[in-house]
Design a protein around this motif. Structure first.
Motif, PDB file in Angstrom:
ATOM      1  N   GLU A  18       0.834  -1.204   0.000  1.00 40.44           N
ATOM      2  CA  GLU A  18       0.000   0.000   0.000  1.00 40.44           C
ATOM      3  C   GLU A  18       0.867   1.252   0.000  1.00 40.44           C
ATOM      4  O   GLU A  18       0.569   2.226  -0.710  1.00 40.44           O
ATOM      5  CB  GLU A  18      -0.910   0.019   1.229  1.00 40.44           C
ATOM      6  N   MET A  19       1.935   1.233   0.787  1.00 43.06           N
ATOM      7  CA  MET A  19       2.841   2.385   0.828  1.00 43.06           C
ATOM      8  C   MET A  19       3.520   2.581  -0.523  1.00 43.06           C
ATOM      9  O   MET A  19       3.667   3.706  -1.000  1.00 43.06           O
ATOM     10  CB  MET A  19       3.894   2.199   1.916  1.00 43.06           C
ATOM     11  N   ARG A  21       2.412   1.818  -3.436  1.00 39.27           N
ATOM     12  CA  ARG A  21       1.458   2.306  -4.438  1.00 39.27           C
ATOM     13  C   ARG A  21       0.807   3.633  -4.063  1.00 39.27           C
ATOM     14  O   ARG A  21       0.116   4.230  -4.880  1.00 39.27           O
ATOM     15  CB  ARG A  21       0.373   1.246  -4.666  1.00 39.27           C
ATOM     16  N   ALA A  22       1.008   4.086  -2.838  1.00 36.32           N
ATOM     17  CA  ALA A  22       0.343   5.297  -2.366  1.00 36.32           C
ATOM     18  C   ALA A  22       0.800   6.526  -3.131  1.00 36.32           C
ATOM     19  O   ALA A  22       1.955   6.627  -3.551  1.00 36.32           O
ATOM     20  CB  ALA A  22       0.607   5.501  -0.881  1.00 36.32           C
ATOM     21  N   SER A  23      -0.109   7.447  -3.264  1.00 37.45           N
ATOM     22  CA  SER A  23       0.241   8.721  -3.891  1.00 37.45           C
ATOM     23  C   SER A  23       1.094   9.522  -2.923  1.00 37.45           C
ATOM     24  O   SER A  23       1.206   9.194  -1.740  1.00 37.45           O
ATOM     25  CB  SER A  23      -1.026   9.507  -4.233  1.00 37.45           C
ATOM     26  N   GLY A  26      -1.162  10.429  -0.055  1.00 44.04           N
ATOM     27  CA  GLY A  26      -1.699   9.375   0.795  1.00 44.04           C
ATOM     28  C   GLY A  26      -0.658   8.679   1.645  1.00 44.04           C
ATOM     29  O   GLY A  26      -0.988   8.030   2.648  1.00 44.04           O
ATOM     30  N   LEU A  27       0.601   8.797   1.276  1.00 44.32           N
ATOM     31  CA  LEU A  27       1.670   8.102   1.992  1.00 44.32           C
ATOM     32  C   LEU A  27       1.819   8.553   3.447  1.00 44.32           C
ATOM     33  O   LEU A  27       1.971   7.705   4.329  1.00 44.32           O
ATOM     34  CB  LEU A  27       3.000   8.234   1.240  1.00 44.32           C
ATOM     35  N   LEU A  30      -0.396   6.590   5.841  1.00 43.33           N
ATOM     36  CA  LEU A  30       0.031   5.196   6.019  1.00 43.33           C
ATOM     37  C   LEU A  30       1.274   5.121   6.907  1.00 43.33           C
ATOM     38  O   LEU A  30       1.367   4.272   7.788  1.00 43.33           O
ATOM     39  CB  LEU A  30       0.321   4.547   4.664  1.00 43.33           C
TER      40      LEU A  30
END
Length: 132
Positions: A18-19, A21-23, A26-27, A30
């Motif tokens: 998830e991290m 792929r995060a923008s 958004g990072l 997370l």
């Protein structure tokens, strides 16, 4: 200081994915969901993986120098410094988000030109061989 030889990811694989792929926006959420000591270990883990280098810098930017040094010693200190450098100096720029490829400017090998013109003596020898 923890040993860096233990090459295990300190968070679940799903969270790491998830991290990854995060923008950019958004990072931080997370990263904030992970405790500071685990965050420092995660930054060091990612730093040792070339494809996760930029993620390591982003995670390290949320750590204190003390946390990174405690988790990784001199490497942690270096990672702390790198994470505080301006982005244009730490990341190569490219149009599609990939690292640019650097090509050599030197020739791969020296090529000797071929002399494919026959002078009169060579032609006479060639004609003699063909007609014989």
């Amino acid at each position: 200081m923890q040993m860096l030889e233990n090459d295990f990811c300190p968070v679940r694989d799903e969270l790491l994915g998830e991290m990854y792929r995060a923008s950019e926006h958004g990072l931080p959420q997370l990263v904030a969901s992970v405790s500071p000591d685990v965050r420092a270990m995660l930054a060091l883990f990612c730093y040792r993986k070339s494809h996760l280098h930029s993620l390591a810098l982003a995670i390290a930017a949320s750590c204190t120098e003390q946390e990174l040094v405690h988790a990784g010693g001199r490497v942690g200190s270096t990672l702390f410094a790198l994470s505080r450098e301006p982005a244009e100096r730490t990341q190569p720029t490219s149009v599609n988000g990939r690292k640019p490829i650097t090509l050599s400017t030197k020739p791969l090998s020296a090529v000797t030109p071929i002399d494919d013109e026959l002078d009169d003596a060579d032609f006479a020898e060639f004609a003699k061989a063909v007609t014989a």
